[in-house]
Design an enzyme around this catalytic site. Structure first.
Site, PDB file in Angstrom:
ATOM      1  N   ASP A 281       5.044   3.786  -6.294  1.00 27.28           N
ATOM      2  CA  ASP A 281       6.037   4.285  -5.787  1.00 27.28           C
ATOM      3  C   ASP A 281       6.977   4.295  -7.148  1.00 27.28           C
ATOM      4  O   ASP A 281       6.834   3.731  -8.194  1.00 27.28           O
ATOM      5  CB  ASP A 281       7.049   3.768  -4.720  1.00 27.28           C
ATOM      6  N   TYR A 282       8.158   5.111  -7.255  1.00 27.33           N
ATOM      7  CA  TYR A 282       9.061   5.129  -8.198  1.00 27.33           C
ATOM      8  C   TYR A 282       9.362   3.901  -9.017  1.00 27.33           C
ATOM      9  O   TYR A 282       9.938   3.175  -8.363  1.00 27.33           O
ATOM     10  CB  TYR A 282      10.414   5.872  -7.398  1.00 27.33           C
TER      11      TYR A 282
END
Ligand code: BGC
Length: 757
Positions: A281-282
Site C-alpha cells: 500500500d501507499y
C-alpha cells in the site's frame, strides 16, 4: 539489432495465444537476461504520479525515471491521452521498451459511479455486483487504465472504522462471494479483451480489525479467527484468479503485514497457490520505519524478502536494494522473482504485444458514462438501499401533494458518489432534490431547505468535506437555518429528512468514536417530528450508525448509503414506489458504540443470556443496554411482507458425503410484488473448539408477485460444515447441527440434524 529482432519475434509469438505460459517463459527469460540490476529494480517501482498528474509528462522528474527504466507503473492518472503520452516515454525512450502498467482506485465504478461497496453488498445480488465491476473495467480501460486496486475485501465488524464503507461488511461467506464476483467482473475470463483489467485484492490482511476502529491501527488475533473469519474473502479472490494483491498497512501479531513472510509467502503463495504479484500500500514500506522495525534499507529488505514485489510510492526498493544485495541482506533470486512476477502481469495483460492496448482514444469518447451504464448504476443503487423502518406504510410516497426536502444532504450532488470516487465527475452526479423532481413529475410540489449544517463544529465539517465534496456550510445562526426549514415543513404533506454522514465521514482516515447522526442534525430531526407531519428519514451513511432513538421515533427510515452518480434518481425511484426496496444489511447496526464489536456470528460463551431476557446477574450482558442490535445482519424491509413456512429437511440423520436438501416456502403476503433474500444459516452445535451461534452458508434472492409462494431449496454438503480447527486443519466434525432459514440472521425457522462421518 539481432537481439531486438529476436525480442520482436518473441512478441509476435506471444500474440498468437493467450494460453501463453509456454511462450511467456522464454520471452521473459530472454528479456530478463538483458536487464541490468537497476532495470530490474525499476520494475518494482510504482512511484506516486506526482508532477505527471499536472505537468507536462516529458519534463517531469518521473518522466526522466521512466526513460531510465526506473519505473514499473504509475497510478491514479486520469485520461487516456495523458496515459498514452506517458506510455510512449516507456516504450520509445527507455532502453528495453518495457511498457508501464497503469493502476487506479476504481473502487465502485469509474465515471459511472455505483454505490459504495458496503451499500452494494446489501443487494446480495452477485450478478449485479459482477456487472458493476465489468462496467467499471470497461470505462476504466477505455480511459487507459489496466489495473484496479479493488476489490477491497477486509472483513469489518467495527463501525468506528471509516473504511468499513469500502468493503462488504462483517461476514466471511458473503464477503467471499462478492470477492469472487468482483474479480470475475474486472478480469473477465482472461485478459484477451482490452476491456478486461487486472484486479488487486486488498488490504492483505486483517486491516478491518484495526484496534478501536482507528485507521491504520494494530491487529492482533488468533490464527483460528484469521482463518475462519478474516482470511476467507482474500482467499476467495485468489481462488477466482485475482492477478495481484495489496499488502495492508497494519501490524499483524507484531509484524507489519508488509514485512510478514508468513502472510506474503507462506499463506498467500504456499498455502493458497497465488501466482500473481504483491504490491505494497501507499508508502507501506517506509512506514515500517515508524512501526519501529528498522531504517529504510532494513525495512525495504524485509519487505522484499517477505514476498513483496512492487513498492507503492516509497521508492525504497529502487533506492536501497542494490546496497542490500551487496551486503547480503537480499538475494538476486528474490529480486528476479519479484521482477518476473511484474513482467508476467504485463505480459498477461497483453502489454508486450501492444503497449497501447488500453489507449484507444475513441473508446474514451464512447464508452464512459453512457446511458446504458448509468441505467445499471441506477438499478444497482435501488438494490443497495435498505428499508430499516416503515411504520403505518408511510412509504411509498404518492406522486401528488407537497413534499418538503430538508437536510444538509437534500440538494448536494458532490457527496452522492461517496468515498473513493477518484474518477467521478461530480458535476455529472444528481442530487436527491433533482432526482425527486425528475421521478415525481409536476404533480408534486417540492420545497427545500437545509435545516442544519452537517455538524455544529465547522472544523469537523471541513475534515468531513475533503476532495471537492463540501456541503457548502451555511454561516447563518443555527436557529435561523432551522426556522427556515420548519416554515416549509409546515406547508408540506410529508417531510423527507436527508440526513446522516457526508461522503468523507467514512473511507480512509475517517474513523469516528461517536457513530450517531451528528447532533445538529438530530436536533433538526426532532424539530421536524414535532411538526406532526409524517417524516421519512433518508439516511446517508458509509457505516452502520447507532440509530436507537431514530428507530424508536421516526416512522420511516430508508438507508441509502452513498448510491453513486445516479443516487438521486434511485432514491426517488424507491421513495415513490417505482422500485420496491429489497436490500439486506451486510453489517449489524448497534444500539450504541459501547456494544462494538457486535456481529451475528458470535460465540455463545459459557454464560449466554436466556432467550427473552436482556439482563441477568452473572450472565454475559451489560447493565445499561441489552445485547441486541437495533438491526441485525441480513435485515431489511420491503413495501410488501414475506411469510416463511414449512421448513423441510430431506433427512435428519446423514452420513459421510451425503447431501442434505432443505426447503422452505416463502410467500409474498403483502400488496406489492417484491424481492426477498432468503438466508441459510448453520450452527455446529458441538465442536472440538467453540463454534459461532450461527454462520451464513447460503442465500437466494427471489422475486415474488403479491400473493405468490415459492419453494426455495438449499443443498448442503459436508463442505458447508468445514472450518479451521485448533491445528488449522480445514475439516468438518461429526455431530449435531441446526439448520436455519429465514429473512435475517435473527428471524429464522430451525430444524436439527445429526451428521456422522
Ligand atoms: C489506500 C489504498 C489505495 C492506495 C492508492 C492508500 O492510501 O490505503 O486502498 O489503493 O492508497 O491510492
Amino acid at each position: 539489432m539481432k537481439k531486438k529482432i529476436a525480442l520482436f519475434a518473441l512478441c509476435i509469438i506471444s500474440i498468437t495465444s493467450f494460453a501463453h505460459d509456454a511462450t511467456m517463459k522464454p520471452f521473459l527469460d530472454a528479456l530478463m537476461k538483458k536487464m541490468t540490476l537497476e532495470e530490474k529494480l525499476g520494475q518494482l517501482n510504482l512511484p506516486g504520479s506526482g508532477d505527471i498528474v499536472t505537468g507536462q509528462a516529458g519534463n517531469s522528474d518521473i518522466a526522466k525515471k521512466i526513460e531510465q527504466g526506473k519505473v514499473g507503473g504509475l497510478f491514479n492518472i486520469k485520461s487516456v491521452a495523458k496515459i498514452k503520452e506517458v506510455q510512449k516515454l516507456a516504450v520509445e525512450k527507455s532502453r528495453l521498451k518495457i511498457p508501464l502498467i497503469f493502476g487506479m482506485d476504481v473502487i465502485h465504478g469509474y465515471e459511472t459511479v455505483f454505490p459504495i461497496p458496503l451499500g452494494l453488498s446489501c443487494s446480495w445480488d452477485m450478478d449485479l455486483i459482477k456487472r458493476s465491476a465489468r462496467i467499471a473495467a470497461i470505462e476504466a480501460s477505455a480511459d487507459g487504465i489496466n489495473w484496479t486496486f479493488s476489490p477491497m475485501v477486509d472483513i469489518a465488524r467495527d463501525p468506528r472504522w471509516g473504511r468499513i464503507a469500502e468493503g462488504s461488511g462483517e461476514d466471511p461467506y458473503l464477503g467471499s462471494q462478492i470477492a469472487k464476483a468482483m474479480v470475475n467482473g474486472y478480469q473477465g475470463s482472461d485478459y484477451t479483451s482490452n476491456s478486461s483489467i487486472m484486479a488487486c485484492v486488498k488490504h492483505y490482511a486483517m486491516y478491518g480489525a484495526a484496534e478501536a476502529g482507528r485507521d491504520y491501527n494494530t491487529t492482533d488475533m488468533s490464527r483460528m479467527r484469521m482463518y475462519n473469519e478474516y482470511l476467507p474473502p482474500y482467499k476467495a479472490a485468489v481462488d477466482a484468479g485475482v492477478g495481484s494483491v495489496m499488502a495492508s498497512f497494519n501490524d499483524v501479531d507484531g509484524v507489519p503485514a508488509t514485512a510478514s513472510k508468513w502472510l506474503m509467502t507462506e499463506v498467500l503463495r504456499r498455502q493458497w497457490g497465488f501466482k500473481g504479484f504483491v504490491v505494497t500500500d501507499y508508502t507501506g514500506i517506509t512506514e515500517m520505519v515508524e512501526h519501529g522495525i528498522g531504517d529504510t534499507q532494513t525495512v525495504a529488505a524485509r519487505a522484499l524478502m517477505a514476498g513483496i514485489d512492487m513498492d507503492m510510492v516509497s521508492e525504497s526498493l529502487l533506492n536501497t536494494s542494490k546496497r542490500s544485495l551487496k551486503e547480503g541482506k537480499v538475494t538476486l533470486a528474490q529480486i528476479d522473482a519479484a521482477c518476473r512476477r511484474i513482467l508476467e502481469a504485463k505480459y498477461k495483460l497483453g502489454l508486450f504485444d501492444d503497449p497501447y492496448k488500453y489507449c484507444n482514444v475513441n473508446r474514451a469518447k464512447t464508452e464512459i458514462f453512457t446511458k446504458e451504464n448509468r441505467a445499471v448504476a441506477r438499478t444497482a443503487a435501488t438494490q443497495s438501499f435498505v428499508l430499516l423502518k416503515n411504520s403505518k406504510n408511510v412509504l411509498p410516497l404518492k406522486k401528488s401533494g407537497t413534499v418538503a426536502v430538508i437536510g444538509p444532504l437534500a440538494d448536494n450532488k458532490e457527496n452522492m458518489p461517496g468515498t473513493w470516487s477518484v474518477a467521478a465527475d461530480f458535476s455529472k452526479a444528481t442530487s436527491l432534490l433533482t432526482g425527486l423532481k425528475e421521478v415525481a413529475g409536476s404533480q408534486v410540489k417540492f420545497l427545500q431547505a437545509r435545516g442544519a449544517n452537517l455538524d455544529e463544529d465547522s472544523l469537523f465539517e471541513d475534515r468531513a468535506g475533503m476532495f471537492g465534496k463540501s456541503l457548502h456550510r451555511d454561516s447563518r445562526p443555527a436557529a435561523v437555518i432551522l426556522q427556515e426549514a420548519l416554515d416549509i415543513a409546515k406547508q408540506s404533506d410529508v417531510i423527507i429528512a436527508a440526513l446522516g454522514e457526508s461522503a468523507e465521514m467514512s473511507g480512509e482516515s475517517s474513523s469516528r468514536s461517536n457513530i450517531s447522526i451528528p447532533k445538529s442534525q438530530q436536533d433538526l430531526l426532532k424539530a421536524l417530528l414535532q411538526t406532526g407531519k409524517p417524516v421519512v428519514l433518508v439516511l446517508f451513511t458509509g457505516r452502520p450508525l447507532a440509530l436507537k432513538w431514530e428507530n424508536d421515533n421516526v416512522p420511516a427510515i430508508l438507508n441509502v448509503w452513498f448510491g453513486g452518480s445516479e443516487a438521486g434518481y434511485a432514491i426517488a425511484d424507491v421513495l415513490f414506489g417505482d422500485v420496491n426496496p429489497s436490500g439486506k444489511l451486510s453489517t449489524t447496526f448497534p444500539q450504541n458504540v459501547g456494544q462494538v464489536p457486535i456481529y451475528y456470528a458470535h460465540k455463545n460463551t459459557g454464560r449466554a443470556l436466556k432467550p427473552g431476557k436482556w439482563f441477568e446477574k452473572f450472565r454475559s450482558n451489560y447493565l445499561d443496554v441489552s445485547n441486541d442490535p437495533v438491526y441485525p445482519f441480513g435485515y431489511g424491509l420491503s413495501y410488501t411482507s414475506f411469510g416463511y413456512s414449512n421448513l423441510k429437511l430431506s433427512s435428519n440423520a446423514l452420513k459421510g458425503n451425503q447431501t442434505l436438501t432443505a426447503t422452505i416456502n416463502v410467500t409474498n403476503t403483502g400488496k406489492y410484488d417484491g424481492k426477498e433474500v432468503v438466508q441459510l444459516y448453520i450452527r455446529d452445535v458441538v465442536g472440538s473448539v467453540t463454534r459461532p451461534v450461527k454462520e451464513l452458508k447460503g442465500f437466494q434472492k427471489i422475486e415474488l408477485k403479491a400473493g405468490e409462494t415459492k419453494t426455495v431449496s438449499f443443498s448442503i454438503s459436508p463442505n458447508d460444515l468445514k472450518f479451521y480447527n485448533y491445528d488449522l486443519k480445514y475439516d468438518w466434525e461429526a455431530g449435531d447441527f441446526e439448520i436455519m432459514i429465514g429473512t435475517n440472521s435473527n428471524d429464522v425457522k430451525k430444524a436439527s440434524i445429526n451428521w456422522v462421518k
